[in-house]
Design an enzyme around this catalytic site. Sequence first.
Site, mmCIF file in Angstrom:
data_model
loop_
_atom_site.group_PDB
_atom_site.id
_atom_site.type_symbol
_atom_site.label_atom_id
_atom_site.label_comp_id
_atom_site.label_asym_id
_atom_site.label_seq_id
_atom_site.Cartn_x
_atom_site.Cartn_y
_atom_site.Cartn_z
ATOM 1 N N SER A 107 21.467 33.655 8.502
ATOM 2 C CA SER A 107 21.813 34.900 9.186
ATOM 3 C C SER A 107 21.306 34.783 10.620
ATOM 4 C CB SER A 107 21.185 36.121 8.505
ATOM 5 O OG SER A 107 21.706 37.325 9.048
ATOM 6 N N SER A 108 22.007 35.442 11.527
ATOM 7 C CA SER A 108 21.634 35.299 12.931
ATOM 8 C C SER A 108 22.109 36.488 13.734
ATOM 9 C CB SER A 108 22.229 34.013 13.515
ATOM 10 O OG SER A 108 23.648 34.091 13.542
ATOM 11 N N SER A 109 21.561 36.602 14.931
ATOM 12 C CA SER A 109 22.056 37.538 15.932
ATOM 13 C C SER A 109 22.834 36.725 16.949
ATOM 14 C CB SER A 109 20.897 38.275 16.608
ATOM 15 O OG SER A 109 21.371 39.171 17.598
#
Length: 406
Positions: A107-109
């Site tokens: 998961s990432s921004s």
Amino acid sequence: MTTDEPGDASATALRLGLAETLAASGDLRTARWRSAVETVPRETFIPGFFERLDDLRETMWRPITPELVGAQERLTLTYTDETWVTQLNHSVTAFDTDVPIPGVPTSSSTLPGLVVRMLEDLQVNDNSRVLEIGTGTGYSTGLMSARLGPELITSVEVDPAVASRAGQSLHEAGYAPRLIIGDGILGHPPGAPYDRVIATCAVRHIPSAWVAQTRPGGLILTTMLGWLGASSGLVRLEVTGDGTAEGRFLGGTDSFMPARPHAAPPLTDNICDWIEAVETAERTTVAGPEILDPWDGWTSLFIAQLAVPDAQLLSYALDDGPLLDHIIDAGQRAVAIVDRLPGRSAAVRQAGPVNLWDKVEVAIEEWWSAGSPSLDQFRVSVSPESQTVWFGDPTGALSWNLPTTT
């Protein structure tokens, strides 16, 4: 040791600076989206994240949290136009370690420039009802809430822990869109029909639920991936009704994590042993390993993965030998190993019930014959029966049916 949090003035100045940077790059193009970038606090959505550290042995991830990093450094990193990983291995966050660790990002921004460019490309109106697939940190959800109003936003996230953190962050930022924990591939039927669907994950094909839940004339914006690892191609489609849609790739190379049902299955630990033991047939080829190099021209890699959609790319060397590209279809137990020979020629060794490189070579030669068109000249057609990526003619030589099962 950490320092006290910098004041609101510092964060505000960094947001204004980010907006200026994105406007200068051409990603941020309209006043309403600029106002959202200048308003929504990205630091609220990524209080902790990982910074990538590369060494000769493996990639490591350095945790960036208020406890470990000075406040000004963390805030400055937050407002750079970078993607920051927020989860490793489906569970580990930056708050779970105080030293660099290995892991696989899950998961990432996403870098703000890409987020904002996609929001601009979504072509919303002031009253557009939007379905977002993949809440992630909630930052893009916050931007849409600031631009359109949270009552018009529905966001679906498959990971309960990720969804919970995003919900908390949105609440802290003052937004209350509809947040759903579930499989984004299925959309959210109770909120349909939507005017716009936007996905912050990559898919192998356009999920039929997205088409069904978008009103005729509405738009779907997503990135499409293949298992050979070509950078995702951003595509925008207009829904035309009765389960049909059509659109085109918008150009550029965009990188999103795959939707979990669309991700390539892991190759077995003994796959290399099988490859070395299998008997292969060798021939020369006009399509050498350079077509698999995203730095040499990533459209060719995208074309290759359209030709062999169930194959994966694995590059490795034996002992002190050269690094070789292995195209592997584990389901069919087929492999193609391509190598550059002395001079300008190349060779391929193949084994299995299907000659994978034959399919790749035919596709590449057709692409070359058409003048090597870039991906933004290709279109995507969706019907209840099939989905096709094509150039020139939807039934011509440069057309491929997408795999619509996962």
